[in-house]
Design an enzyme around this catalytic site. Sequence first.
Site, PDB file in Angstrom:
ATOM      1  N   ASP A  79       0.809  -1.210   0.000  1.00 20.64           N
ATOM      2  CA  ASP A  79       0.000   0.000   0.000  1.00 20.64           C
ATOM      3  C   ASP A  79       0.849   1.270   0.000  1.00 20.64           C
ATOM      4  O   ASP A  79       0.489   2.263  -0.626  1.00 20.64           O
ATOM      5  CB  ASP A  79      -0.920   0.003   1.221  1.00 20.64           C
ATOM      6  N   ALA A  82     -11.199   6.469   1.859  1.00 21.65           N
ATOM      7  CA  ALA A  82     -10.221   5.488   1.388  1.00 21.65           C
ATOM      8  C   ALA A  82      -9.200   5.145   2.457  1.00 21.65           C
ATOM      9  O   ALA A  82      -8.689   4.024   2.512  1.00 21.65           O
ATOM     10  CB  ALA A  82      -9.507   6.007   0.142  1.00 21.65           C
ATOM     11  N   ASN A 141      -6.428   5.663  10.894  1.00 24.17           N
ATOM     12  CA  ASN A 141      -7.669   6.109  11.512  1.00 24.17           C
ATOM     13  C   ASN A 141      -8.370   4.979  12.266  1.00 24.17           C
ATOM     14  O   ASN A 141      -8.819   5.138  13.400  1.00 24.17           O
ATOM     15  CB  ASN A 141      -8.593   6.686  10.434  1.00 24.17           C
TER      16      ASN A 141
END
Length: 255
Positions: free
Chosen positions: A45, A153, A159
């Site tokens: 990622d 996203a 988060n």
Amino acid sequence: MAKYEKIAFMASDVPMAQTARAALASRFGNVSEVEAEVIVALGGDGFMLETLNKVHRHSVPVYGMNRGTVGFLMNEYSESDLMERLSDAEEEVINPLLMTAQCMNGETQEALAINEVSLLRSGPQAAKLKISVDGRLRLEELVCDGAMVATPAGSTAYNYSAHGPILPIGSDVLALTAVAAFRPRRWRGALLNKSVTVRFDVIDPEKRPVMADANSNWIANVLWVEVRSEPSVSHRILFDPDHGLEERLVREQFS
């Protein structure tokens, strides 16, 4: 279905990703990112975020294949059926956040972030932050290890680890989440309209220094940080059918 003939293969520095890039380029050909109709990103990622930031000015879609550790934004790796998968892929378009930060030396810096903009204490003392939304003071003092504004996203990344909410793709909502809030005790954060501007002012920055981060662009000793969505920038991401961001976000909540 889109048919792509000019492919640019980009890979992280990990040996597994470099090996995959060499094999795919030998098999399917390879063009520069400027010439490409589609970019295939090989890595995790982190490399996907790096690639999206690098190529967004060319308005070219990016199809990721996981040759790293974390692959929430990536598809499974396979060489044999790549052209069919590219043709069948579904496109998601996301807008990043724009961070504007002023440092104690008076310098102002900007950076884009696809997942989140975060502020973190950089000394032994907890950070003290004042939070305003669209110019209106909303929280006089947040004592914490940090705080962030996250996109849909990015809502399953840092988060979510900080106990923030998972946001549906296309919800036009941002998550404002604290990291280890001390006062107000266990403050649960806020859900905000995508159109707002969030401002963090650092209280007592010399005694309680704070750094800001947007996609690994670290800025030390900030005085204040403003965060807003940047609709003029669009990132195009390709996913295999039934494995797009919306499905992954829903699936994450039931795992």
